[in-house]
Design a protein around this motif. Structure first.
Motif, short mmCIF file in Angstrom:
data_model
loop_
_atom_site.label_atom_id
_atom_site.label_comp_id
_atom_site.label_asym_id
_atom_site.label_seq_id
_atom_site.Cartn_x
_atom_site.Cartn_y
_atom_site.Cartn_z
N ILE A 139 0.68 -0.92 0.49
CA ILE A 139 -0.63 0.01 0.03
C ILE A 139 1.11 1.22 -0.50
N TYR A 140 1.87 1.44 0.23
CA TYR A 140 3.09 2.35 0.67
C TYR A 140 3.59 2.74 -0.90
N TYR A 141 3.41 1.34 -1.70
CA TYR A 141 3.61 2.49 -2.97
C TYR A 141 2.58 2.99 -3.87
N THR A 142 1.96 2.60 -3.62
CA THR A 142 0.04 3.60 -3.39
C THR A 142 0.12 4.78 -3.72
N MET A 143 0.72 5.91 -2.74
CA MET A 143 0.85 7.12 -2.41
C MET A 143 2.10 7.65 -3.14
N LEU A 144 2.49 7.29 -4.42
CA LEU A 144 2.42 7.58 -5.31
C LEU A 144 2.08 8.39 -6.31
N PHE A 145 0.33 8.30 -5.60
CA PHE A 145 -0.87 9.16 -6.46
C PHE A 145 -0.99 10.49 -5.78
N CYS A 146 -0.29 10.88 -4.96
CA CYS A 146 -0.45 11.68 -4.54
C CYS A 146 0.76 13.29 -4.29
N TYR A 147 1.71 12.95 -5.57
CA TYR A 147 2.31 14.12 -6.24
C TYR A 147 2.16 15.29 -6.31
N GLY A 148 0.31 15.27 -6.99
CA GLY A 148 0.34 15.87 -8.47
C GLY A 148 0.96 17.20 -8.67
N THR A 149 1.23 18.15 -7.82
CA THR A 149 1.57 19.30 -7.55
C THR A 149 3.42 18.93 -8.24
N VAL A 150 3.87 18.19 -8.17
CA VAL A 150 5.30 17.46 -8.18
C VAL A 150 5.33 17.47 -9.55
N TYR A 151 4.23 16.48 -10.19
CA TYR A 151 4.52 16.04 -11.10
C TYR A 151 4.42 17.46 -12.43
N CYS A 152 3.65 17.97 -11.68
CA CYS A 152 3.19 19.14 -13.45
C CYS A 152 4.57 19.72 -13.55
N LEU A 153 5.84 20.18 -13.16
CA LEU A 153 6.84 20.67 -13.18
C LEU A 153 7.27 20.08 -14.95
N PRO A 154 7.57 18.68 -14.50
CA PRO A 154 8.38 18.14 -15.70
C PRO A 154 7.27 17.55 -16.73
N LEU A 155 5.74 17.72 -16.82
CA LEU A 155 4.94 17.37 -17.56
C LEU A 155 5.70 19.11 -18.76
N LEU A 156 5.18 19.91 -18.37
CA LEU A 156 5.19 21.28 -19.01
C LEU A 156 6.51 21.47 -19.29
N TRP A 157 7.53 20.89 -18.39
CA TRP A 157 8.64 21.23 -20.01
C TRP A 157 8.58 19.67 -20.85
N LEU A 158 8.32 18.68 -20.71
CA LEU A 158 8.53 18.03 -22.20
C LEU A 158 7.78 18.53 -22.95
N SER A 159 6.60 18.91 -22.52
CA SER A 159 5.22 19.02 -23.69
C SER A 159 5.58 20.18 -24.13
N GLY A 160 6.50 21.25 -23.59
CA GLY A 160 6.85 22.45 -24.04
C GLY A 160 6.07 23.16 -23.75
N PHE A 161 5.57 23.31 -22.70
CA PHE A 161 4.50 24.69 -22.06
C PHE A 161 3.15 24.43 -23.04
N ALA A 162 2.35 23.12 -23.39
CA ALA A 162 1.76 22.21 -24.43
C ALA A 162 0.35 23.69 -23.54
N ASN A 163 -0.49 23.75 -24.57
CA ASN A 163 -1.93 24.42 -23.52
C ASN A 163 -2.79 23.60 -23.02
N TRP A 164 -2.25 22.00 -23.32
CA TRP A 164 -3.53 21.52 -21.96
C TRP A 164 -3.09 20.86 -21.27
#
Length: 375
Positions: free
Chosen positions: A275-300
Motif C-alpha cells: 500500500i505504501y507504493y500507492t502513495m505515488l498518486f499523491c504528488y500531482g503538483t510535483v509531476y506538473c513541472l516535468p510535464l510542462l517542460w516535456l510538453s513544451g508548455f503546451a496549452n493542455w
C-alpha cells in the motif's frame, strides 16, 4: 513519459478530491457527547529530551476538568535534560504527578519500554498513553475517554498539528500533518471500513482491553500503528477523536523534519507493505513541472497544471479551516516546497532499513521489528 505523468496527475486529482470530501465529512459530523461516567484515569508519558515549551505542554495535563486522574512520566537516561523540569512539575503538582527515571530498556523501542514500566505502576484501569510534545485543553480526558463507555470501542486515538509555526521547518512539519497525514488517515479509515491503526500522540484504552490484544510490543517501530491494528483484529472498534491536539514544533529545521518524516515513511512501508507504493498518486503538483517542460508548455499541459494546483490549494484551505489552523495561511507560499519535500521523503523511504530516532540509529526488519543498527 507525458502519458505516464498525465496518469499520475489524474490519480493525484482524485486523491485531492477524496481528501476534501473526507475532511469535510469527518469534521462537520457532530462531536460525541461526553460521558457522565468518569472512572479514574492513569495518563502515561514517555520522555526523551526537552521539547519546545515542555513545561507548558506537561502543565496542561495537570489542569484537567476531571475528578480523579494521575500522570506518570518515565525517562530512560538518568542524565536526561528533562529530569530537572519533571521534578519541578512533580513538586508543583505533587498530588497528580509521579516521575520515574533511570528505567533500563527492555527492548529496542525505548518509548514503549518506558510505558511498560509506567503501566505496571498505574493505579487505574482506564489508561491513556500520550506523547510528551503535545498540549491539551482542560476537557482532554473527558473527550478521549468518553467513547470507551461503549464496550465495543477498544481504543480512542487523536491526531495533532502545529497551529502557530515559528520557522520554515516548523511550518512544513505542520503542513505535512494538516494537509497530508490527517486527510490520508481519513481516507484509509473509509477504505478499511473503520480505523485499523492508532496515532501515538494519544491512545486511550483499558488495561483489560490492552491485555486482550497482546499488550505493548517492545521491539517494534510504529508500535502505535500496530496497537490499533491488533485492537481491530481482536474485534474492537478504534475511534478517531475529532479533537485535534496542539503539537508545538518550535523552530525546528527542515533537515530535522526530513529525518523524522523519513522514519515515519519507512515505518509506514514496513507496516503497510505494498500500500505504501500507492502513495505515488499523491504528488500531482510535483509531476506538473516535468510535464510542462516535456510538453513544451503546451496549452493542455498548462491547463492540467492549473487545475491540479487549484484543487491542491482548495484541499489545503479546507484542511486549514476544518482543523482551526488559520495561521498556516501565512506560510502557504511554501506549499510547493512542502510537496516536493514530501515526494523526496516518499521516494527515499521506499528504500533502506535504517532510521534515526531520538539520537539513536535503528535498523528495521520485516514486519516492523527494530534493532540497534550494526554496520
Amino acid at each position: 513519459m507525458n502519458t505516464l505523468l498525465v496518469i499520475l496527475i489524474s490519480g493525484s486529482l482524485l486523491f485531492y478530491l477524496a481528501c476534501i470530501l473526507g475532511t469535510i465529512q469527518f469534521f462537520t459530523t457532530k462531536k460525541g457527547v461526553k460521558s457522565e461516567n468518569k472512572p479514574p484515569v492513569s495518563i502515561m508519558i514517555s520522555v526523551c529530551g526537552l521539547d519546545a515549551d515542555a513545561w507548558l505542554n506537561w502543565l496542561s495535563f495537570c489542569q484537567q476538568n476531571y475528578p480523579d486522574y494521575e500522570i506518570l512520566f518515565g525517562v530512560t537516561n538518568p542524565e536526561d535534560p528533562a529530569i530537572p523540569l519533571l521534578k519541578k512539575l512533580s513538586a508543583t503538582v505533587p498530588n497528580r504527578v509521579q516521575v520515574y527515571t533511570d528505567l533500563p530498556p527492555k527492548g529496542s523501542n525505548h518509548k514503549d519500554s518506558n510505558l511498560s514500566y509506567l503501566l505496571a505502576k498505574a493505579k487505574h484501569k482506564m489508561i491513556i498513553f500520550a506523547d510528551s510534545d503535545i498540549r491539551v485543553d482542560s476537557e482532554y480526558i473527558n473527550t478521549v475517554t468518553a467513547p470507551l463507555k461503549n464496550e465495543s470501542v477498544g481504543m480512542v486515538t487523536c491526531v495533532f498539528v502545529g497551529r502557530n509555526p515559528q520557522s520554515l521547518g516548523a511550518a512544513i512539519a505542520s503542513f505535512g500533518r494538516c494537509f497530508d497525514f490527517i486527510p490520508s488517515l481519513l481516507i484509509s479509515r473509509f477504505l478499511d471500513g473503520g480505523l485499523r491503526c492508532a496515532v501515538g500522540v494519544t491512545i486511550a484504552t483499558r488495561k483489560s482491553t490492552l491485555a486482550d490484544f497482546g499488550g505493548l510490543h517492545l521491539n517494534r517501530i510504529g508500535s502505535d500503528y500496530n496497537l490499533g491494528k491488533r485492537a481491530a483484529l481482536a474485534g474492537y472498534r478504534v475511534e478517531l477523536s475529532r479533537e485535534v491536539l496542539e503539537s508545538d514544533t518550535g523552530k525546528e529545521k527542515v533537515w530535522e523534519v526530513f529525518r523524522r518524516e523519513l522514519r515515519w515513511a519507512r515505518t509506514i512501508r514496513f507496516n503497510r507493505g505494498a500500500i505504501y507504493y500507492t502513495m505515488l498518486f499523491c504528488y500531482g503538483t510535483v509531476y506538473c513541472l516535468p510535464l510542462l517542460w516535456l510538453s513544451g508548455f503546451a496549452n493542455w499541459a498548462i491547463l492540467l497544471s492549473l487545475i491540479t494546483f487549484l484543487l491542491r490549494y482548495a484541499q489545503v484551505i479546507v484542511a486549514i479551516f476544518s482543523m482551526n489552523c488559520p495561521k498556516l495561511l501565512l506560510w502557504l507560499w511554501a506549499l510547493p516546497f512542502r510537496d516536493l519535500l514530501s515526494f523526496i521523503i516518499w521516494l527515499t523511504g521506499a528504500f533502506g532499513r535504517s532510521v534515526s530516532w531520538r539520537g539513536r540509529r535503528l535498523r528495521i526488519e520485516e514486519d516492523g521489528l527494530i534493532s540497534e543498527y550494526k554496520k
